[in-house]
Write an enzyme that holds these catalytic residues in place. Structure first.
Site, PDB file in Angstrom:
ATOM      1  N   SER A 153       0.789  -1.218   0.000  1.00 32.59           N
ATOM      2  CA  SER A 153       0.000   0.000   0.000  1.00 32.59           C
ATOM      3  C   SER A 153       0.830   1.282   0.000  1.00 32.59           C
ATOM      4  O   SER A 153       0.274   2.365  -0.131  1.00 32.59           O
ATOM      5  CB  SER A 153      -0.925   0.006   1.222  1.00 32.59           C
ATOM      6  N   SER A 177       3.377  -4.135   2.551  1.00 30.03           N
ATOM      7  CA  SER A 177       2.996  -2.843   1.977  1.00 30.03           C
ATOM      8  C   SER A 177       4.167  -1.935   1.655  1.00 30.03           C
ATOM      9  O   SER A 177       4.004  -0.947   0.950  1.00 30.03           O
ATOM     10  CB  SER A 177       2.052  -2.105   2.930  1.00 30.03           C
TER      11      SER A 177
END
Length: 467
Positions: A153, A177
């Site tokens: 992310s 992430s």
């Protein structure tokens, strides 16, 4: 070369020698952002005037001899990480006006050393995807191949560094992430062992959750990372003693290699690059052996259950309200529906499986100083991929769309193990290939020794093709 093309280490030396001013550097980044950001969508917010003012102060600090260890560098901070007074949306329309009331330990440490926050970077909604797109910020794209994802992310952070729009960037990592976007964008991405970098509650009590860095060079990572570490009273886990073990010679190290961690389907180009990296280590004097790891795809379910048990429950409590549902991305709605199905028995069984995972990995670490494996199982993931609606095939086999195509989260499950992702070539898609070096719990020095050896085989002075 333009200032934005230089490493953070080079920039610091030039500013100390008065060969480059922080103002000139910041202007170079701002010009670069104007040139390429519309193509790749790295930034959620930019602070051009504040950043230039801070650069002018850094210039005076260099003149007066009061420059700090990161003075004048531009750090891109993920739009999930709190900085007091700044809007932090976490990629969600529901939080478009949410102003942070405090500053997280990691950016606080970086800013205390003189780093200038010149922008906030895009992230998927509530960091619940390994790609970076959201209804609030749109689609962020891989600078090497605009049709493909930059990863997530911490995707915007990776784009910003890879494209020359920041000196370095922060990232967070609860399932990969940080390392996933590092891999897609050709960067060094480091997930420290749990507790090495302080976190805010309740994430500080979660051994899956980590704060780390994205850099273009290993030198930059090794220079900046220690400045983020150490005890912080907000986090009792941060009082973990430092790794003071001395660097060892390459000829004294034994490294295990796994191309699939026991159960992944992996693209052939990624396997080939891993095998080449293993050969490089052998040529450097390291004892290398391919191993079979006794894991299966229950590893995926264990990671899903854990992520839903803490982060997911927190999102349900704070965000999952009827008035917010129409604003959600499809993947966030799907994710929260799965959180609602979670049972105490699921969590109990997942915790027992973590113990079995460690038993298998411990057998490897009793014989070897480190494990290397791919970071990604494939790079063939579209920029707008949605795991709640789309499928992923690797080697003509359908794999888990949520987690079956990246190989990072086992080392969040076993979060005491440091994991460093680094580029090791290119894939047929035109994007970089990446490997992970995973260390014994809390033993970090070996990772950097091996990464240094491997870094000599790849010229990362190159830039994405949209230049």
């Amino acid at each position: 070369m333009q200032p934005y093309q230089l490493s953070a280490t080079q920039l610091l030396e030039m500013m100390r020698q008065r060969e480059l001013s922080p103002v000139e550097l910041m202007q170079s980044y701002q010009q670069r952002i104007n040139q390429v950001n519309d193509k790749v969508n790295a930034f959620a917010f930019e602070f051009p005037q504040q950043a230039l003012a801070a650069a002018r102060q850094a210039e005076q600090d260099y003149i007066s001899g009061h420059a700090r260890r990161l003075s004048g560098l531009a750090v891109a901070i993920k739009d999930e990480t709190y900085i007091a007074g700044q809007i932090t949306t976490n990629g969600s329309l529901c939080l478009k006006d949410a102003v942070a009331q405090s500053t997280d330990p990691a950016p606080a440490a970086l800013m205390a050393e003189g780093a200038i926050v010149h922008g906030r970077t895009t992230t998927p909604e509530c960091s619940t995807a390994a790609v970076t797109w959201s209804r609030i910020w749109g689609v962020s794209r891989n600078p090497w191949n605009l049709a493909l994802t930059c990863g997530g992310s911490s995707g915007g952070s990776a784009i910003a560094v890879a494209s020359g729009m920041a000196s370095f960037a922060n990232g967070t990592d609860i399932g990969g992430s940080l390392r996933i976007p590092a891999a897609f964008c050709g960067l060094y991405g480091y997930k420290p062992p749990h507790g090495r970098v302080a976190e805010i509650p309740p994430f500080n009590i979660d051994p899956y959750c980590h704060h780390g860095l994205l850099t273009r060079s290993l030198d930059d990572l090794q220079r900046i990372y220690p400045l983020m570490t150490g005890p912080n009273w907000i986090d009792s886990h941060s009082f973990v003693p430092r790794d003071k073990s001395p660097a060892r010679s390459l000829s004294s190290l034994r490294v295990a290699v796994s191309s699939n961690l026991g159960f992944y389907q992996v693209d052939q180009d990624i396997r080939a690059n891993l095998e080449q990296s293993a050969l490089h280590l052998q040529q450097a004097g390291v004892a290398v052996e391919f191993v079979d790891l006794d894991w299966d795809d229950q590893v995926i379910e264990t990671a899903k259950i854990h992520q839903r048990a803490l982060m997911g429950m927190l999102l349900r409590r704070n965000l999952d309200k009827p008035e917010n549902r129409p604003l959600f991305t499809p993947y966030l709605a799907w994710y929260l529906d799965r959180v609602a199905e979670l049972s105490a028995d699921d969590i109990f069984e997942a915790n027992l499986h973590v113990c079995r995972m460690w038993e298998a990995l411990a057998k490897v670490f009793k014989r070897f100083d480190a494990l290397i494996c791919p970071t990604l199982a494939t790079t063939r993931i579209a920029a707008d991929f949605d795991y709640s609606q789309h499928q992923v095939e690797i080697n003509d086999q359908v794999v888990d769309a949520n987690k079956g195509w990246f190989m990072t989260y086992p080392f969040n499950t076993l979060g005491q193990c440091p994991a460093l992702s680094m580029p090791n070539g290119f894939c047929q898609t035109g994007v970089p290939s990446s490997l992970q070096i995973v260390g014994r719990p809390y033993q970090e020095q070996t990772l950097f020794t091996l990464a240094e050896a491997l870094s000599h085989y790849h010229d990362w002075a190159r830039w994405p093709p949209f230049n």
